[in-house]
Design a protein around this motif. Structure first.
Motif, PDB file in Angstrom:
ATOM      1  N   GLY A 114       0.843  -1.044  -0.015  1.00 56.56           N
ATOM      2  CA  GLY A 114      -0.063  -0.032  -0.023  1.00 56.56           C
ATOM      3  C   GLY A 114       0.675   1.410   0.121  1.00 56.56           C
ATOM      4  N   SER A 115       2.142   1.271   0.366  1.00 56.87           N
ATOM      5  CA  SER A 115       3.021   2.363   0.306  1.00 56.87           C
ATOM      6  C   SER A 115       3.712   2.436  -0.998  1.00 56.87           C
ATOM      7  CB  SER A 115       3.989   2.219   1.826  1.00 56.87           C
ATOM      8  OG  SER A 115       4.957   3.214   1.431  1.00 56.87           O
ATOM      9  N   ARG A 116       4.240   3.581  -1.420  1.00 57.04           N
ATOM     10  CA  ARG A 116       5.025   3.618  -2.625  1.00 57.04           C
ATOM     11  C   ARG A 116       6.511   3.942  -2.599  1.00 57.04           C
ATOM     12  NH1 ARG A 116       2.024   9.093  -4.858  1.00 57.04           N
ATOM     13  NH2 ARG A 116       2.198   9.521  -2.713  1.00 57.04           N
ATOM     14  N   HIS A 117       6.809   3.784  -0.935  1.00 59.87           N
ATOM     15  CA  HIS A 117       8.144   4.000  -0.728  1.00 59.87           C
ATOM     16  C   HIS A 117       8.812   2.567  -0.352  1.00 59.87           C
ATOM     17  CE1 HIS A 117       7.598   8.464  -0.938  1.00 59.87           C
ATOM     18  NE2 HIS A 117       6.678   8.286  -0.260  1.00 59.87           N
ATOM     19  N   THR A 118       8.829   1.811  -1.242  1.00 61.60           N
ATOM     20  CA  THR A 118       9.487   0.614  -0.825  1.00 61.60           C
ATOM     21  C   THR A 118      10.028  -0.154  -2.149  1.00 61.60           C
ATOM     22  OG1 THR A 118       8.604  -1.768   0.138  1.00 61.60           O
ATOM     23  CG2 THR A 118       7.224  -0.744  -1.513  1.00 61.60           C
ATOM     24  N   SER A 119      10.752  -1.506  -2.017  1.00 60.83           N
ATOM     25  CA  SER A 119      11.368  -2.195  -2.826  1.00 60.83           C
ATOM     26  C   SER A 119      11.058  -3.665  -2.463  1.00 60.83           C
ATOM     27  CB  SER A 119      12.825  -1.694  -3.092  1.00 60.83           C
ATOM     28  OG  SER A 119      13.560  -2.264  -1.823  1.00 60.83           O
ATOM     29  N   THR A 120      11.528  -4.545  -3.598  1.00 58.16           N
ATOM     30  CA  THR A 120      11.268  -6.000  -3.336  1.00 58.16           C
ATOM     31  C   THR A 120      12.195  -6.435  -2.285  1.00 58.16           C
ATOM     32  OG1 THR A 120      10.402  -6.161  -5.753  1.00 58.16           O
ATOM     33  CG2 THR A 120      11.318  -8.136  -4.500  1.00 58.16           C
ATOM     34  N   ALA A 244     -10.009  -9.823   6.143  1.00 62.23           N
ATOM     35  CA  ALA A 244     -10.427  -8.546   6.544  1.00 62.23           C
ATOM     36  C   ALA A 244      -9.105  -7.910   7.315  1.00 62.23           C
ATOM     37  CB  ALA A 244     -11.419  -8.673   7.642  1.00 62.23           C
ATOM     38  N   ALA A 245      -8.415  -8.685   8.106  1.00 62.34           N
ATOM     39  CA  ALA A 245      -7.075  -8.141   8.568  1.00 62.34           C
ATOM     40  C   ALA A 245      -6.126  -7.662   7.538  1.00 62.34           C
ATOM     41  CB  ALA A 245      -6.372  -9.050   9.388  1.00 62.34           C
ATOM     42  N   ALA A 246      -6.034  -8.185   6.571  1.00 65.90           N
ATOM     43  CA  ALA A 246      -5.115  -7.639   5.397  1.00 65.90           C
ATOM     44  C   ALA A 246      -5.456  -6.377   4.924  1.00 65.90           C
ATOM     45  CB  ALA A 246      -5.101  -8.761   4.510  1.00 65.90           C
ATOM     46  N   CYS A 247      -7.015  -6.261   4.692  1.00 68.31           N
ATOM     47  CA  CYS A 247      -7.567  -5.009   4.036  1.00 68.31           C
ATOM     48  C   CYS A 247      -7.439  -3.899   4.826  1.00 68.31           C
ATOM     49  CB  CYS A 247      -9.062  -5.252   3.823  1.00 68.31           C
ATOM     50  SG  CYS A 247      -9.255  -6.577   2.555  1.00 68.31           S
ATOM     51  N   VAL A 248      -7.713  -4.011   6.217  1.00 60.88           N
ATOM     52  CA  VAL A 248      -7.307  -3.007   7.191  1.00 60.88           C
ATOM     53  C   VAL A 248      -5.638  -2.458   7.125  1.00 60.88           C
ATOM     54  CG1 VAL A 248      -6.931  -2.335   9.753  1.00 60.88           C
ATOM     55  CG2 VAL A 248      -8.804  -3.877   8.941  1.00 60.88           C
ATOM     56  N   ALA A 249      -4.752  -3.505   7.109  1.00 67.35           N
ATOM     57  CA  ALA A 249      -3.459  -3.146   6.886  1.00 67.35           C
ATOM     58  C   ALA A 249      -3.107  -2.387   5.845  1.00 67.35           C
ATOM     59  CB  ALA A 249      -2.684  -4.295   7.171  1.00 67.35           C
ATOM     60  N   PHE A 250      -3.640  -2.780   4.592  1.00 66.02           N
ATOM     61  CA  PHE A 250      -3.183  -2.218   3.317  1.00 66.02           C
ATOM     62  C   PHE A 250      -3.954  -0.851   3.181  1.00 66.02           C
ATOM     63  CE2 PHE A 250      -4.807  -1.472  -1.250  1.00 66.02           C
ATOM     64  CZ  PHE A 250      -3.429  -1.682  -1.770  1.00 66.02           C
ATOM     65  N   PHE A 251      -5.225  -0.567   3.453  1.00 63.08           N
ATOM     66  CA  PHE A 251      -5.770   0.826   3.325  1.00 63.08           C
ATOM     67  C   PHE A 251      -5.366   1.654   4.443  1.00 63.08           C
ATOM     68  CE2 PHE A 251      -8.991  -1.732   1.316  1.00 63.08           C
ATOM     69  CZ  PHE A 251      -9.145  -0.996   0.037  1.00 63.08           C
ATOM     70  N   THR A 252      -4.735   1.160   5.543  1.00 58.19           N
ATOM     71  CA  THR A 252      -3.909   2.031   6.778  1.00 58.19           C
ATOM     72  C   THR A 252      -2.765   2.600   5.863  1.00 58.19           C
ATOM     73  OG1 THR A 252      -4.896   0.804   8.310  1.00 58.19           O
ATOM     74  CG2 THR A 252      -3.218   2.146   8.908  1.00 58.19           C
ATOM     75  N   ALA A 253      -2.130   1.866   5.440  1.00 59.59           N
ATOM     76  CA  ALA A 253      -0.750   2.129   4.729  1.00 59.59           C
ATOM     77  C   ALA A 253      -1.029   3.150   3.620  1.00 59.59           C
ATOM     78  CB  ALA A 253      -0.081   0.868   4.065  1.00 59.59           C
ATOM     79  N   LYS A 254      -2.165   2.872   2.813  1.00 56.76           N
ATOM     80  CA  LYS A 254      -2.509   4.196   1.993  1.00 56.76           C
ATOM     81  C   LYS A 254      -2.704   5.250   2.631  1.00 56.76           C
ATOM     82  CE  LYS A 254      -2.780   1.932  -2.067  1.00 56.76           C
ATOM     83  NZ  LYS A 254      -2.246   2.235  -3.622  1.00 56.76           N
ATOM     84  N   VAL A 256      -1.794   6.228   5.550  1.00 56.18           N
ATOM     85  CA  VAL A 256      -0.649   7.034   6.143  1.00 56.18           C
ATOM     86  C   VAL A 256       0.382   7.604   5.086  1.00 56.18           C
ATOM     87  CG1 VAL A 256       1.453   6.446   7.334  1.00 56.18           C
ATOM     88  CG2 VAL A 256      -0.752   5.666   8.122  1.00 56.18           C
ATOM     89  N   ASP A 257       0.561   6.957   3.942  1.00 57.06           N
ATOM     90  CA  ASP A 257       1.311   7.342   2.887  1.00 57.06           C
ATOM     91  C   ASP A 257       0.834   8.439   2.100  1.00 57.06           C
ATOM     92  OD1 ASP A 257       3.787   6.450   1.093  1.00 57.06           O
ATOM     93  OD2 ASP A 257       2.250   6.285  -0.618  1.00 57.06           O
ATOM     94  N   HIS A 258      -0.244   8.755   1.970  1.00 59.99           N
ATOM     95  CA  HIS A 258      -0.772   9.809   1.837  1.00 59.99           C
ATOM     96  C   HIS A 258      -0.698  11.090   2.398  1.00 59.99           C
ATOM     97  CE1 HIS A 258      -3.801  12.504  -0.913  1.00 59.99           C
ATOM     98  NE2 HIS A 258      -4.094  12.665   0.200  1.00 59.99           N
ATOM     99  N   LEU A 259      -0.903  10.655   3.930  1.00 61.50           N
ATOM    100  CA  LEU A 259      -0.740  11.934   4.605  1.00 61.50           C
ATOM    101  C   LEU A 259       0.714  12.489   4.977  1.00 61.50           C
ATOM    102  CD1 LEU A 259      -2.944  10.760   7.629  1.00 61.50           C
ATOM    103  CD2 LEU A 259      -3.497  12.555   6.077  1.00 61.50           C
ATOM    104  N   ILE A 260       1.602  11.485   4.505  1.00 56.19           N
ATOM    105  CA  ILE A 260       3.114  11.638   4.519  1.00 56.19           C
ATOM    106  C   ILE A 260       3.545  12.676   3.378  1.00 56.19           C
ATOM    107  CG2 ILE A 260       5.340  10.886   4.475  1.00 56.19           C
ATOM    108  CD1 ILE A 260       4.315   8.627   6.066  1.00 56.19           C
ATOM    109  N   ASP A 261       3.008  12.371   2.427  1.00 58.24           N
ATOM    110  CA  ASP A 261       3.126  13.137   1.157  1.00 58.24           C
ATOM    111  C   ASP A 261       2.429  14.503   0.920  1.00 58.24           C
ATOM    112  OD1 ASP A 261       4.929  10.915   0.205  1.00 58.24           O
ATOM    113  OD2 ASP A 261       3.207  10.363  -1.241  1.00 58.24           O
TER     114      ASP A 261
END
Length: 261
Positions: A114-120, A244-254, A256-261
């Motif tokens: 969900g974050s854009r600041h990452t790598s494999t 459901a747990a994965a969806c919460v983590a995914f959208f939370t990262a989205k 937070v990543d938007h707020l940081i930018d």
């Protein structure tokens, strides 16, 4: 087995010989004592009046002559009978540790995706270290809690696994199931390295989603084997909770990543 085959062969020959008439030789008639002796010998070979009783005695003698084989057979039957109850003693550790391992790792991967600041490479480093650290933490917690529970009850129950065994079961379950979501990234990275072509990160995550879904459903089916529940219902339940747990983590990262930018 060789002795039994000899006994059966002799008995069959004796039955066949018993049906044949003991005709006198055309040259010389046998004496009555010889005929009596032959009848006695045939009767002995046939096992007396009851052939089945004689065969039963011969079989019992063969097994009694090898007590080590009897002991190994009894030990194998006892081990097979106690295997399932011992596995049932670790249902909590397997289900709890496996579920926690899958959700912890997959939630981490969902947050990274969900974050854009990452790598494999960074995802694999964080994922592997998280699985091992959390597995050790869960195993230590299970060991200490089981030990404290046994001390409160005045000692360990005879039919209950020890704290160390419970901790080991928790560690194995967490490590094995927790590593499943990472397989998507590991396989995709290996194929990319061999093929020499670039693969978009979202494809890594898509493969991880598929592997995680199958693993969650399998864990639910395993849980259903020890409770009064249908396998497909239990599999869907575990898969739904994990999703459901994965969806919460995914959208939370989205977010937070938007707020940081």
């Amino acid at each position: 087995m060789a002795a039994m085959m000899v006994v059966c062969t002799l008995a069959a020959l004796a039955d066949f010989s018993h049906t044949l008439p003991l005709a006198p030789s055309p040259l010389r008639a046998p004496s009555p004592s010889l005929l009596s002796h032959q009848a006695v010998q045939l009767n002995r070979l046939r096992g007396g009046a009851n052939f089945g009783r004689a065969m039963h005695r011969a079989t019992a003698d063969l097994f009694a002559a090898n007590p080590k084989k009897q002991q190994k057979t009894k030990a194998g039957i006892a081990a097979l009978a106690t295997w399932r109850p011992r596995l049932e003693d670790h249902v909590r550790g397997v289900v709890f540790g496996g579920m926690d391992g899958i959700l912890t790792t997959f939630a981490l991967l969902a947050a990274v995706a969900g974050s854009r600041h990452t790598s494999t490479s960074l995802t694999l480093v964080i994922g592997i270290s998280t699985v091992l650290a959390d597995a050790l933490s869960m195993a230590a917690g299970e060991y200490l809690s089981a030990k404290a529970e046994a001390q409160m009850e005045g000692g360990q129950k005879p039919d209950e696994p020890g704290p160390l065994e419970k901790g080991a079961a928790m560690f194995l379950a967490f490590t094995i199931f927790g590593s499943m979501p990472l397989l998507g990234y590991i396989v995709a990275a290996a194929l990319t390295s061999l093929a020499g072509s670039y693969v978009a990160p979202h494809k890594y995550f898509a493969l991880s989603i598929a592997i995680t879904g199958v693993t969650l459903f399998t864990l639910g089916c395993i849980k259903a084997q020890f409770v009064s529940d249908k396998w497909w219902k239990s599999g869907l339940e575990v898969t739904g909770i994990g999703g459901a747990a994965a969806c919460v983590a995914f959208f939370t990262a989205k977010v937070v990543d938007h707020l940081i930018d």
